[in-house]
Design a protein around this motif. Structure first.
Motif, PDB file in Angstrom:
ATOM      1  N   ILE A  84       0.834  -1.206   0.000  1.00 38.41           N
ATOM      2  CA  ILE A  84       0.000   0.000   0.000  1.00 38.41           C
ATOM      3  C   ILE A  84       0.868   1.255   0.000  1.00 38.41           C
ATOM      4  O   ILE A  84       0.592   2.221  -0.725  1.00 38.41           O
ATOM      5  N   ARG A  85       1.915   1.240   0.787  1.00 41.52           N
ATOM      6  CA  ARG A  85       2.813   2.404   0.858  1.00 41.52           C
ATOM      7  C   ARG A  85       3.493   2.665  -0.482  1.00 41.52           C
ATOM      8  O   ARG A  85       3.517   3.809  -0.969  1.00 41.52           O
ATOM      9  N   GLU A  86       4.035   1.639  -1.086  1.00 39.21           N
ATOM     10  CA  GLU A  86       4.818   1.823  -2.307  1.00 39.21           C
ATOM     11  C   GLU A  86       3.933   2.138  -3.508  1.00 39.21           C
ATOM     12  O   GLU A  86       4.213   3.063  -4.278  1.00 39.21           O
TER      13      GLU A  86
ATOM     14  N   ARG B 195       2.623  10.445  -6.956  1.00 36.55           N
ATOM     15  CA  ARG B 195       3.626  11.193  -7.735  1.00 36.55           C
ATOM     16  C   ARG B 195       3.319  11.181  -9.228  1.00 36.55           C
ATOM     17  O   ARG B 195       4.088  11.727 -10.030  1.00 36.55           O
ATOM     18  N   GLY B 196       2.242  10.507  -9.616  1.00 37.28           N
ATOM     19  CA  GLY B 196       1.896  10.445 -11.031  1.00 37.28           C
ATOM     20  C   GLY B 196       2.708   9.441 -11.814  1.00 37.28           C
ATOM     21  O   GLY B 196       2.818   9.550 -13.041  1.00 37.28           O
TER      22      GLY B 196
ATOM     23  N   LYS C 236       4.207   0.164 -13.942  1.00 37.99           N
ATOM     24  CA  LYS C 236       5.509  -0.498 -13.997  1.00 37.99           C
ATOM     25  C   LYS C 236       6.423   0.017 -12.892  1.00 37.99           C
ATOM     26  O   LYS C 236       7.113  -0.766 -12.210  1.00 37.99           O
ATOM     27  N   GLU C 237       6.428   1.310 -12.675  1.00 37.64           N
ATOM     28  CA  GLU C 237       7.244   1.865 -11.598  1.00 37.64           C
ATOM     29  C   GLU C 237       6.757   1.368 -10.238  1.00 37.64           C
ATOM     30  O   GLU C 237       7.561   1.046  -9.352  1.00 37.64           O
TER      31      GLU C 237
END
Length: 320
Positions: A248-250, A257-258, A262-263
């Motif tokens: 959830i955090r990641e 941050r938009g 994939k990121e």
């Protein structure tokens, strides 16, 4: 970089199965990170918990169980709807197949698609796939709590819905007399989580709070070894909760941050791999986990149905 082999398609080596007698008439079969299964004896019948992926696989478990008891299976309890947990049901010849009411609805809504998806992801578990006669339909459902009187002096088996978690319909089975809990995939002990059909925020908070509040001294999770003692039970619940919290955090941070899906996958993988990467099915599960959480945090309330085609698309997008 070439894509990793799809899901568990190359995991073809047999796992060592271990049948453990947890108390008088209480059994668990674990298998090095493969799905766990269990049984509880009543006075003149047996309650089985989970059904494995095919009747062929289930018959092998039942042969092991028959070394300890020849009582007929009256109840087959299914913790949730996933194919590798339920499609072996016909082997049990159970009088009653019990599940949560949401599980029955999920079988109707997405059972066929899940069957094709899971057998393609985990072909080794689909031993004797042609022995599956069709979807497994619960014959008795409940909403919050159901108690099975085991007869004689054996006490009760309590089936309980703790809230949305691994799916919309997960239930646990609690033996108060022995303080033993069959938790299904709501808790994993030294095994990665599959969250592709999950409700991460509910699961990581109120649902696991309710599981912990039961106060088990012995816990059999969906995968991994049996947790014995309050400290080990707490550790299994904590590691399950932490996996969810990190996700959830990641994923939430990348969305804020938009960034891209994939990121989000790459950051979640980096945050979890040191602690969980050596445990079963970590690489297999994480692309599907992150994809579902991305949808959930984007406002998609209920999981999108996984199909064999969608599985491959997500895998190629995130694991290449």
């Amino acid at each position: 970089m070439a894509a990793k082999p799809f899901a568990s398609s190359t995991d073809l080596s047999a796992k060592q199965q271990t049948l453990e007698v947890l108390a008088d008439g209480v059994y668990a079969l674990t298998a090095e990170g493969d799905p766990n299964i269990g049984a509880v004896e009543g006075e003149d019948f047996v309650v089985c918990f989970e059904a494995l992926a095919t009747p062929v696989a289930a018959q092998k478990w039942l042969a092991r169980l028959r070394e300890h008891t020849d009582k007929p299976v009256r109840y087959l309890v299914l913790s949730h709807y996933h194919a590798v947990r339920v499609l072996g049901a016909s082997a049990f010849d159970a009088e009653v197949i019990v599940a949560h009411e949401n599980t029955r609805a999920l079988v109707a809504e997405r059972g066929k698609e899940d069957w094709a998806s899971e057998f393609a992801r985990m072909p080794r578990l689909a031993e004797g796939a042609d022995s599956v006669p069709g979807l497994t339909w619960p014959t008795l459902t409940f909403s919050d709590r159901m108690t099975i009187d085991l007869g004689g002096d054996r006490g009760d088996l309590v089936l309980q819905y703790c809230g949305r978690g691994h799916t919309e319909g997960d239930i646990v089975a609690w033996l108060p007399r022995h303080r033993i809990l069959f938790a299904g995939d709501l808790v994993e002990a030294e095994a990665a989580l599959y969250t592709g059909d999950a409700f991460h925020r509910d699961w990581s908070t109120t649902t696991l709070d309710r599981v912990a509040a039961i106060g088990a001294d012995t816990l059999i999770g969906g995968r991994g070894g049996v947790s014995r003692g309050a400290a080990a039970v707490g550790s299994a619940i904590d590691q399950t909760r932490y996996f969810l919290q990190v996700m959830i955090r990641e994923v939430g941070g990348v969305q804020e941050r938009g960034g891209s899906l994939k990121e989000a996958f790459e950051r979640t993988h980096a945050a979890l791999v040191d602690q969980y990467g050596h445990w079963p099915i970590f690489e297999h599960c994480l692309p599907f986990d992150v994809s579902r959480l991305w949808d959930e945090l984007s406002g998609v309330e209920r999981p999108i149905i996984w199909t064999a085609e969608r599985d491959r698309e997500v895998w190629e997008q995130l694991q290449s």
